[in-house]
Write an enzyme that holds these catalytic residues in place. Structure first.
Site, PDB file in Angstrom:
ATOM      1  N   LYS A  34       1.305   4.133  -2.913  1.00 25.16           N
ATOM      2  CA  LYS A  34       0.864   5.717  -2.657  1.00 25.16           C
ATOM      3  C   LYS A  34       2.201   6.668  -3.009  1.00 25.16           C
ATOM      4  CE  LYS A  34      -3.363   5.100  -1.514  1.00 25.16           C
ATOM      5  NZ  LYS A  34      -4.405   5.564  -2.573  1.00 25.16           N
ATOM      6  N   TYR A  41       0.828  -1.012   0.036  1.00 26.93           N
ATOM      7  CA  TYR A  41      -0.017  -0.181  -0.056  1.00 26.93           C
ATOM      8  C   TYR A  41       0.894   1.343   0.146  1.00 26.93           C
ATOM      9  CZ  TYR A  41      -3.572   3.395   1.697  1.00 26.93           C
ATOM     10  OH  TYR A  41      -4.337   4.311   1.677  1.00 26.93           O
TER      11      TYR A  41
END
Length: 279
Positions: A166, A162
């Site tokens: 990002k 994750y």
């Protein structure tokens, strides 16, 4: 948080495309822009949920809306969806890359398939949508809004895939912003803090199955409050919007005082109980 702007006509009749628009921040954004008089294109996975939301928008706001089932990780499906939206409404004025998934597992316990799926949705999904809508956005001097995370500048434990997705979003869209300078297109990165959505509840574990119940994350914002802040920032065409529960402290400490960040904020931000953070 009460709505601050009712009279603004900035987005009236504008075409706003929201990915992951049936739940959480995405749904709240759809509702807010519908209230502002925008015409909505909503991408999500389940057509039945999309149909329900489109009808709700018509009933509550008399809004024009098109709901299209689309996995943003599928470039061909995205191209088809954007083509249908352009055929219906003439083009795209605002693209909100909101669709995203997360996981909770250590790096060593995370299957390659989890890294690939998280990157496919969070990074390539935003890339696919932006490429598909690019010409329209340029022609209309539009706006690209990208939902990143506080993990875009401050890492979270057990979110390696994750966090990576990002960081990739920041690299892509900050570069795009520079390349579009003078074109009339605005690129805004949004970094919310912990928000009351299904993202954490539906997080993947290392083997890509549904995760165990999420850990407590401290103070959590409502999706409606986050959507309102994004809406207000979109009116002002901001470049960066940081809406973190620890906001400037996380940014400052992670960048300039990483050891202090690791001790003071990283465990709490990652949902660890104090007794597990012993050095």
């Amino acid at each position: 948080m009460p709505h601050k702007v009712f009279h603004s006509k900035v987005f009236e009749r504008k075409v706003v495309l929201v990915t992951g628009g049936c739940a959480g921040i995405g749904r709240a954004l759809v509702m807010r822009f519908a209230q502002a008089g925008a015409r909505l294109v909503i991408l999500d996975l389940q057509q039945s949920e999309l149909d329900f939301l489109v009808q709700h928008l018509r009933d509550q706001f008399n809004a024009e809306a098109l709901g299209l089932a689309c996995d943003v990780a599928d470039a061909a499906a995205v191209n088809q969806a954007v083509a249908l939206a352009s055929e219906r409404f003439g083009g795209i004025d605002v693209l909100i890359n909101n669709a995203g998934i997360t996981h909770r597992s250590t790096f060593s316990e995370t299957d390659l398939a989890v890294f690939q799926r998280v990157m496919a949705v969070n990074y390539f999904g935003a890339l696919h949508c932006t490429l598909a809508a690019f010409d329209s956005l340029v022609n209309r001097h539009g706006q690209v809004i990208v939902l990143s995370s506080l993990s875009g500048f401050a890492p979270l434990l057990y979110r390696s895939a994750y966090n990576a997705s990002k960081h990739a979003l920041h690299g892509l869209f900050e570069t795009l912003r520079y390349e579009l300078k003078g074109s009339g297109v605005n690129v805004m990165l949004v970094c919310p803090g912990f928000t009351a959505t299904d993202l954490r509840k539906n997080a993947l574990v290392g083997d890509a199955a549904a995760a165990r119940p999420p850990l407590a994350m401290g103070r959590v914002a409502s999706a409606q409050d986050v959507a309102e802040e994004i809406y207000q920032a979109a009116i002002k065409r901001k470049r960066l919007l940081v809406l973190s529960n620890v906001n400037w402290r996380a940014r400052l400490l992670a960048r300039y005082f990483p050891r202090l960040f690791e001790r003071a904020l990283l465990p709490r931000m990652s949902g660890l109980k104090p007794e597990r953070n012993r050095s």
